[in-house]
Every structure is written in C-alpha cells, then in structure tokens.
Scaffold this motif. Structure first.
Motif, PDB file in Angstrom:
ATOM      1  N   GLU A 124       0.856  -1.229   0.203  1.00  0.00           N
ATOM      2  CA  GLU A 124      -0.066   0.249   0.037  1.00  0.00           C
ATOM      3  C   GLU A 124       0.930   1.244   0.045  1.00  0.00           C
ATOM      4  OE1 GLU A 124      -2.405   0.634   3.416  1.00  0.00           O
ATOM      5  OE2 GLU A 124      -0.737   0.131   4.918  1.00  0.00           O
ATOM      6  N   ARG A 125       0.368   2.254  -0.631  1.00  0.00           N
ATOM      7  CA  ARG A 125       1.088   3.495  -0.961  1.00  0.00           C
ATOM      8  C   ARG A 125       0.406   4.670  -0.240  1.00  0.00           C
ATOM      9  NH1 ARG A 125       2.430   0.381  -5.174  1.00  0.00           N
ATOM     10  NH2 ARG A 125       4.842   0.087  -5.541  1.00  0.00           N
ATOM     11  N   ARG A 126      -0.338   4.721   0.529  1.00  0.00           N
ATOM     12  CA  ARG A 126      -1.312   5.578   1.106  1.00  0.00           C
ATOM     13  C   ARG A 126      -0.404   6.555   1.614  1.00  0.00           C
ATOM     14  NH1 ARG A 126      -5.615   3.351   5.082  1.00  0.00           N
ATOM     15  NH2 ARG A 126      -3.636   2.423   5.889  1.00  0.00           N
ATOM     16  N   SER A 127       0.705   6.327   2.443  1.00  0.00           N
ATOM     17  CA  SER A 127       1.549   7.184   3.105  1.00  0.00           C
ATOM     18  C   SER A 127       2.956   7.231   2.614  1.00  0.00           C
ATOM     19  CB  SER A 127       1.397   7.060   4.897  1.00  0.00           C
ATOM     20  OG  SER A 127       1.916   5.669   5.017  1.00  0.00           O
ATOM     21  N   TYR A 128       3.260   6.847   1.454  1.00  0.00           N
ATOM     22  CA  TYR A 128       4.648   6.832   1.108  1.00  0.00           C
ATOM     23  C   TYR A 128       4.739   7.343  -0.247  1.00  0.00           C
ATOM     24  CZ  TYR A 128       5.474   3.409   4.677  1.00  0.00           C
ATOM     25  OH  TYR A 128       5.508   2.794   6.174  1.00  0.00           O
ATOM     26  N   ARG A 129       5.939   7.822  -0.445  1.00  0.00           N
ATOM     27  CA  ARG A 129       6.276   8.261  -1.893  1.00  0.00           C
ATOM     28  C   ARG A 129       6.535   7.033  -2.823  1.00  0.00           C
ATOM     29  NH1 ARG A 129       9.621  11.446   1.318  1.00  0.00           N
ATOM     30  NH2 ARG A 129      11.419  10.038   0.695  1.00  0.00           N
ATOM     31  N   PRO A 130       6.199   7.205  -3.938  1.00  0.00           N
ATOM     32  CA  PRO A 130       6.429   5.933  -4.705  1.00  0.00           C
ATOM     33  C   PRO A 130       8.322   5.300  -4.655  1.00  0.00           C
ATOM     34  CG  PRO A 130       5.602   7.816  -6.222  1.00  0.00           C
ATOM     35  CD  PRO A 130       5.986   8.185  -4.823  1.00  0.00           C
ATOM     36  N   SER A 131       9.079   5.915  -4.518  1.00  0.00           N
ATOM     37  CA  SER A 131      10.292   5.382  -4.350  1.00  0.00           C
ATOM     38  C   SER A 131      10.458   4.610  -2.876  1.00  0.00           C
ATOM     39  CB  SER A 131      11.552   6.456  -4.114  1.00  0.00           C
ATOM     40  OG  SER A 131      11.157   7.331  -3.188  1.00  0.00           O
ATOM     41  N   GLN A 132       9.563   5.077  -1.722  1.00  0.00           N
ATOM     42  CA  GLN A 132       9.405   4.353  -0.641  1.00  0.00           C
ATOM     43  C   GLN A 132       8.729   3.122  -0.465  1.00  0.00           C
ATOM     44  OE1 GLN A 132      11.326   5.149   2.429  1.00  0.00           O
ATOM     45  NE2 GLN A 132      10.248   3.232   2.927  1.00  0.00           N
ATOM     46  N   GLY A 133       7.725   3.413  -1.694  1.00  0.00           N
ATOM     47  CA  GLY A 133       6.754   2.154  -1.865  1.00  0.00           C
ATOM     48  C   GLY A 133       7.551   1.090  -2.605  1.00  0.00           C
ATOM     49  N   LEU A 134       8.536   1.335  -3.644  1.00  0.00           N
ATOM     50  CA  LEU A 134       9.136   0.372  -3.922  1.00  0.00           C
ATOM     51  C   LEU A 134      10.184  -0.428  -3.124  1.00  0.00           C
ATOM     52  CD1 LEU A 134      10.121  -1.238  -6.508  1.00  0.00           C
ATOM     53  CD2 LEU A 134      11.593   0.722  -7.305  1.00  0.00           C
ATOM     54  N   LYS A 135      10.589   0.411  -2.236  1.00  0.00           N
ATOM     55  CA  LYS A 135      11.618  -0.279  -1.259  1.00  0.00           C
ATOM     56  C   LYS A 135      10.847  -0.957  -0.296  1.00  0.00           C
ATOM     57  CE  LYS A 135      14.994   1.519   2.175  1.00  0.00           C
ATOM     58  NZ  LYS A 135      15.736   2.584   2.977  1.00  0.00           N
ATOM     59  N   ILE A 188      18.547  -4.391 -12.122  1.00  0.00           N
ATOM     60  CA  ILE A 188      19.061  -5.783 -12.713  1.00  0.00           C
ATOM     61  C   ILE A 188      19.732  -5.148 -14.054  1.00  0.00           C
ATOM     62  CG2 ILE A 188      18.392  -7.681 -14.027  1.00  0.00           C
ATOM     63  CD1 ILE A 188      16.450  -7.870 -11.776  1.00  0.00           C
ATOM     64  N   ASP A 189      18.697  -4.647 -15.106  1.00  0.00           N
ATOM     65  CA  ASP A 189      19.265  -3.912 -16.263  1.00  0.00           C
ATOM     66  C   ASP A 189      19.767  -2.341 -15.824  1.00  0.00           C
ATOM     67  OD1 ASP A 189      19.151  -6.191 -17.684  1.00  0.00           O
ATOM     68  OD2 ASP A 189      16.898  -5.480 -18.345  1.00  0.00           O
ATOM     69  N   ASP A 190      20.880  -2.227 -16.199  1.00  0.00           N
ATOM     70  CA  ASP A 190      21.671  -0.749 -15.229  1.00  0.00           C
ATOM     71  C   ASP A 190      20.575   0.294 -15.887  1.00  0.00           C
ATOM     72  OD1 ASP A 190      23.510  -2.064 -14.256  1.00  0.00           O
ATOM     73  OD2 ASP A 190      25.111  -1.956 -15.691  1.00  0.00           O
ATOM     74  N   TRP A 191      20.622   1.267 -14.999  1.00  0.00           N
ATOM     75  CA  TRP A 191      20.015   2.612 -15.287  1.00  0.00           C
ATOM     76  C   TRP A 191      20.816   3.329 -16.559  1.00  0.00           C
ATOM     77  CZ3 TRP A 191      15.655   5.227 -14.059  1.00  0.00           C
ATOM     78  CH2 TRP A 191      15.806   6.700 -14.380  1.00  0.00           C
ATOM     79  N   ALA A 192      21.963   3.180 -16.558  1.00  0.00           N
ATOM     80  CA  ALA A 192      22.820   3.935 -17.724  1.00  0.00           C
ATOM     81  C   ALA A 192      22.462   3.171 -18.863  1.00  0.00           C
ATOM     82  CB  ALA A 192      24.141   3.869 -17.394  1.00  0.00           C
ATOM     83  N   HIS A 193      21.970   2.120 -18.783  1.00  0.00           N
ATOM     84  CA  HIS A 193      21.625   1.310 -20.429  1.00  0.00           C
ATOM     85  C   HIS A 193      19.901   1.116 -20.534  1.00  0.00           C
ATOM     86  CE1 HIS A 193      25.827   0.115 -21.133  1.00  0.00           C
ATOM     87  NE2 HIS A 193      25.814  -0.038 -19.916  1.00  0.00           N
ATOM     88  N   GLY A 194      19.396   2.217 -19.948  1.00  0.00           N
ATOM     89  CA  GLY A 194      17.982   2.220 -20.267  1.00  0.00           C
ATOM     90  C   GLY A 194      17.097   1.430 -19.281  1.00  0.00           C
ATOM     91  N   GLY A 195      17.755   0.914 -18.172  1.00  0.00           N
ATOM     92  CA  GLY A 195      16.945  -0.207 -17.144  1.00  0.00           C
ATOM     93  C   GLY A 195      15.836   0.914 -16.546  1.00  0.00           C
ATOM     94  N   HIS A 196      14.800   0.620 -16.237  1.00  0.00           N
ATOM     95  CA  HIS A 196      13.868   1.339 -15.432  1.00  0.00           C
ATOM     96  C   HIS A 196      13.610   0.920 -14.252  1.00  0.00           C
ATOM     97  CE1 HIS A 196      12.358   3.105 -19.231  1.00  0.00           C
ATOM     98  NE2 HIS A 196      12.339   1.894 -19.643  1.00  0.00           N
ATOM     99  N   THR A 197      13.325   1.704 -13.273  1.00  0.00           N
ATOM    100  CA  THR A 197      13.106   1.614 -11.821  1.00  0.00           C
ATOM    101  C   THR A 197      11.695   0.953 -11.521  1.00  0.00           C
ATOM    102  OG1 THR A 197      14.708   3.375 -11.211  1.00  0.00           O
ATOM    103  CG2 THR A 197      13.424   2.592  -9.351  1.00  0.00           C
ATOM    104  N   THR A 198      11.574  -0.168 -11.794  1.00  0.00           N
ATOM    105  CA  THR A 198      10.227  -0.822 -11.624  1.00  0.00           C
ATOM    106  C   THR A 198      10.572  -1.944 -10.801  1.00  0.00           C
ATOM    107  OG1 THR A 198      10.717  -2.241 -13.869  1.00  0.00           O
ATOM    108  CG2 THR A 198       9.567  -0.015 -13.948  1.00  0.00           C
ATOM    109  N   ARG A 199       9.601  -2.623 -10.435  1.00  0.00           N
ATOM    110  CA  ARG A 199       9.683  -3.899  -9.574  1.00  0.00           C
ATOM    111  C   ARG A 199      10.094  -5.068 -10.172  1.00  0.00           C
ATOM    112  NH1 ARG A 199       3.208  -5.137  -8.761  1.00  0.00           N
ATOM    113  NH2 ARG A 199       2.814  -6.376 -10.621  1.00  0.00           N
ATOM    114  N   GLU A 200       9.976  -5.151 -11.702  1.00  0.00           N
ATOM    115  CA  GLU A 200      10.722  -6.083 -12.619  1.00  0.00           C
ATOM    116  C   GLU A 200      11.981  -5.980 -12.554  1.00  0.00           C
ATOM    117  OE1 GLU A 200       6.237  -5.777 -13.381  1.00  0.00           O
ATOM    118  OE2 GLU A 200       8.095  -4.405 -13.439  1.00  0.00           O
ATOM    119  N   ASN A 201      12.571  -4.765 -12.648  1.00  0.00           N
ATOM    120  CA  ASN A 201      13.975  -4.502 -12.836  1.00  0.00           C
ATOM    121  C   ASN A 201      14.701  -4.283 -11.647  1.00  0.00           C
ATOM    122  OD1 ASN A 201      16.013  -4.188 -15.140  1.00  0.00           O
ATOM    123  ND2 ASN A 201      16.056  -2.108 -14.511  1.00  0.00           N
TER     124      ASN A 201
END
Length: 532
Positions: A375-386, A413-426
């Motif tokens: 749940e993300r009712r009280s968290y920023r997205p980055s905190q929610g992913l964490k 997993i796929d580096d940010w510098a090479h286009g990897g996204h900050t998603t739960r899958e990556n």
C-alpha cells in the motif's frame, strides 16, 4: 574430553606456511606424465571404491552393511581429498585467468568493460588482487557446491592447507585411510608452526589416525601445537580477547540463540547483574522458572534499559507478515513470517503485532506467497518500491547470500545507464559486496518471466534465485521460461464478512460487498490471457 561445539573459529590461511600465489608448483604441473600420475592418485581411489560399492549387489546381512558403511566413509574421505585438490588448484590457476575471463565474456561490450573498471575504482578494489580473486572464486564454488560462501571459505582453508602444507595428510585422506575430521584438525593445528614441525606432527599422528577416533586426533594435534608454540597465560588471554563477538543462531519453533563471547570477567559481571535484577522479582504467583525469569530480565535490560532508566534510544524493529485470509480461514494451520528468520507460529506473531505502532498492508500472490505490491497511502513511490522489495526479496538476492534487507540496497538488474527502469521487475535487493560482484567482477543477472532471477558466474555457471517471500515453488517454470500457469478454479474457503474480518481487510463498515463471489478464476496478473 569432547570437542567443544562453541570453540572459536580463528583459522586463517595466512597463518600457514604457504608460498606466494603463482609459485605453488603442486597446482602447475610441468609435464603430461606428472598430470596423469596425480589424476590416478586422486581420482583412482574414488573410482575403485565407487565401483566396488556398485558391484557389491544386494545387501547380505548386518555385517555386510557395516562393511559397506566403512567403505562409504573411506569414499567420503577420498572425495574430500579430491575436492580439496580442485579448490586449491582452481584458486591458484584462476588468478592468472580471471581478469581475462571478465574482459572477454561474450556478453561484455567495450563500454561494459570500461564501466566494470570504473566500478572497481568506485568500490576501491583491485580485480587482480588475491583477496578479490579468492572471494570471487569462493562465491562461484558456492554455486557449484550449493553451499554457503562461509562454508566454502572454510573448505578453501582446509584445501590449501592439505594441498600445499600437509601433503602427507592429503595422500592419506585420498587413500581413504583417515577421516575428513582428522585431516582438518591436523591442518588447523599446523597454523603458526614451522614446516619441519608440521612434518613431525604428521609423522606422529597419521599412523594413529588410521584407527583412532576423531576426538583422540583432535586432542593430540592441539597438545602438539601447544608444545611447539608455548605461550604465557597472559599472551593466550590477550589473543583470545581479540575474538570477542556477538553471534546469532536461529533455532527451531520460532526460537533463536544469542551467543556472546568476551573475557570471563565481563561475562560473569553481566550474568551477576542479570541475576541481581531477577532477584528483585518476588512474585509468588509468577509461574516462570528461575531460568525463564533471568532470560526475560536480560531481554528487558537490552531492549528497555535498566530498571529506573528510560531505556535504549533505539527501539527494536521487526517485520512480521501475517496472511490475513489464511488466518481467517483456518487459524490452526496458519503460520506467519518473521523477517530474517522465517515461519513462526501465528499466536507468537499476533502477540508481537498486538503492540505494533503501525501496520502496512502487503498484497501477496495467493499461489506462491510472494509479495507483489504494498500500500502506498502514506509513502512516496520510491519508498513504496523499497517497501515492496523488502517484503518480496527479504534479503540480498545474490546466490546463497542471506544478508537482510536492512543491510542491502536497491539494485537495477538492467543498469539505469543502459535504459533500465526503476520498476519492481527490474530491481532487486543486493548487499554492498554483491553489488561489487555484479558491477565489477563479471557476474550477470537476468530477470525471468516467472519472477525468479538467473545469475551467471564469470566462468559460466548458472544459479536460479527465487524471491525470499515465495512459499511455493512448484508453480515456477525455469525450463520453459514463461510465467507459470494459474489454476482456473480456486477452492476458496467461505469467510463471512464479520466486523472483525472487515477490520483486518481494511474495509469500511458502510461498504457493501457480497459475501459469496461468482468469480472462479483470479484476476489477470500478467502474461497472455486466452479468450473465446
């Protein structure tokens, strides 16, 4: 006297009289002839005993069984000798090839190799140093042996000691004449001795080790070492104090053991202080035993401070996962999960959760138990992913690493510098050490459609890692490499939406939801969906 289980493990290959890496001729044969002789010495006994056991046929009475057990013990000794040779030789030879292996992997581009060198500078490591090479090889060997790196590191210590220092012991082990434990104790007490002293110890102990108990060899090896290296009582005390430590061991049934090693004066002072606190408790109605009162007093002192004080400034934090639907359906068969430990009884979890200052809802996959959203009712997205990764992965996702989420960080997993996204899958949790392995030492990781991760070592070994929160792995399909099929009909238990159920599920009283649902298959959760 039995071998104590709690003896401190201070073994260090630097205390053995080893030649520098690259100069150990035992791992670098100078001719095909010598290679073949060694092959027969170490592989021959294994093949001979395995063939003899295989050809023995059906069991013929208890005497035959005992003889085969004796043969199996000898075979295990030969296998351990062979394992030691392979570990020591690979550690010696990989120092010449690891840097080239990392640089010439097919999947590495020039840009990736430049990034690996920059990462090595960032982590402050020399990829060609003995320490880094040894750590990297131990990690790869742990994948091959399916053992923890700590256990493989211990194997490596014994391997180098047998291969390069206690060679007569290695040959006796390869022939199946002595036990693995006896060989390891001889190596252990070869530390700090001169080569001629080690030869003398082997000459005295090996004949006896062919028939004596492991305990007898342990005691004699220890006494021989003490005679050769006499130290004053004060020197031994100071040396022992260097190994003071606090360790944790998880036990069964939701219990753990905290082991504290320090000087006798400190430990006795702590024990006497706890006894004094327990003595102040004089409730005749208290059903606890004296030992239980002292244990509870010790916990109170550590967590809440001494009586009359405000307690520690840092309060303990634990994370407990309680499967609400399972709990409501059948509390007697429900178990909760304590972060960093594993399953604990539901009653214990509810008792811990009773005083929790807050709750966070976590959506779990009903088939595997893996955390898939928070749940993300009280968290920023980055905190929610964490929070999601903390609940989903539970610990570092490197093969065989159990460093908890608090000691790990989010890694792409796929580096940010090479286009990897900050998603739960990556994203995944990785501790600092294994971030360095991934970014600087040639380890690769691939996220698979079924939710698992496939790690590839610098020398091409594969290891599958499943998220720590997954309770069922029978739905995972590593071979076909696709998202696992979901059952079309789910036999869900009928649970009435009582006020208690609504409170657990977070439903407001005025929301009207039918207690029976006509849905017979779960909502779409990814992958292709058949229609028609």
């Amino acid at each position: 006297m039995a071998i104590p289980d709690f003896i401190q493990d201070d073994d260090d290959e630097h205390r053995l009289p080893l030649l520098p890496a690259g100069t150990r001729t035992e791992s670098h044969k100078d001719s095909f002839f010598s290679d073949r002789i060694e092959h027969q010495l170490f592989y021959g006994p294994v093949k001979r005993m395995a063939d003899e056991l295989y050809d023995a046929g059906p069991l013929n009475g208890p005497r035959d069984a005992l003889e085969r057990l004796t043969m199996i013990q000898r075979l295990q000794s030969s296998l351990d000798a062979l394992t030691s040779v392979l570990l020591a030789d690979s550690a010696e030879q990989v120092s010449e090839s690891l840097a080239d292996t990392i640089a010439t992997q097919d999947s590495n581009t020039e840009e990736e190799e430049r990034e690996a060198r920059r990462s090595a500078e960032y982590y402050g490591i020399d990829r060609g140093s003995d320490q880094v090479i040894n750590s990297n090889l131990i990690a790869e060997a742990s994948v091959a042996l399916r053992e923890s790196p700590r256990k493989v590191a211990k194997r490596m210590f014994h391997a180098k000691g047998l291969r390069y220092v206690c060679k007569d012991t290695l040959m006796a082990l390869a022939a199946g004449e002595i036990t693995v434990k006896a060989a390891h104790d001889i190596v252990k007490y070869a530390q700090d001795l001169l080569p001629e002293q080690i030869s003398q110890m082997q000459h005295l102990l090996l004949p006896m080790a062919k028939t004596a108990s492991d305990d007898a060899i342990y005691q004699r090896a220890r006494r021989f070492h003490d005679r050769m290296r006499p130290e004053s009582a004060e020197q031994r005390r100071k040396k022992s104090e260097e190994h003071r430590r606090l360790t944790l061991q998880d036990d069964e049934n939701g219990m753990s053991t905290l082991k504290y090693c320090n000087s006798a004066a400190v430990v006795h002072s702590i024990k006497n202080s706890v006894k004094w606190v327990a003595d102040q408790h004089n409730d005749p109605e208290d059903p606890r035993t004296r030992e239980q009162i002292e244990a509870d007093a010790f916990a109170d002192i550590i967590l809440n401070g001494w009586p009359g004080h405000e307690g520690t400034p840092l309060k303990p934090r634990v994370s407990i996962t309680i499967p609400a639907v399972e709990m409501l359906a059948d509390p007697s068969r429900t178990v909760a999960d304590l972060e960093g430990y594993g399953p604990i009884p539901l009653g214990a979890a509810l008792q811990l959760a009773k005083d929790a200052p807050s709750f966070q809802r976590v959506l779990t996959d009903p088939w595997t138990g893996a955390a898939i959203d928070v749940e993300r009712r009280s968290y920023r997205p980055s905190q929610g992913l964490k929070d999601l990764l903390r609940n989903r992965d539970e610990h570092c996702c490197f093969p065989a690493c159990r460093r908890p989420a608090d000691r790990s960080e989010i890694d792409h997993i796929d580096d940010w510098a090479h286009g990897g996204h900050t998603t739960r899958e990556n994203t995944q949790l990785l501790c600092k050490q294994h971030q360095m392995f991934k970014h600087a030492l040639g380890w690769k990781v691939v996220a698979r459609p079924d939710g698992s991760k496939m790690w590839v070592t610098p020398h091409g070994l594969n290891s599958i890692v499943v998220p720590g929160s997954v309770k069922r792995v029978d739905q995972f399909d590593h071979v076909s490499d696709h998202c696992p099929e979901r059952p079309r009909v789910i036999p869900l238990p009928h649970v009435r939406l009582t006020p208690e159920v609504r409170r657990v599920l977070g439903l407001k009283p005025h929301i009207d939801i039918p207690e029976k649902s006509p849905v017979t298959e779960p909502p779409h959760m990814g992958g292709q969906r058949e229609t028609g």
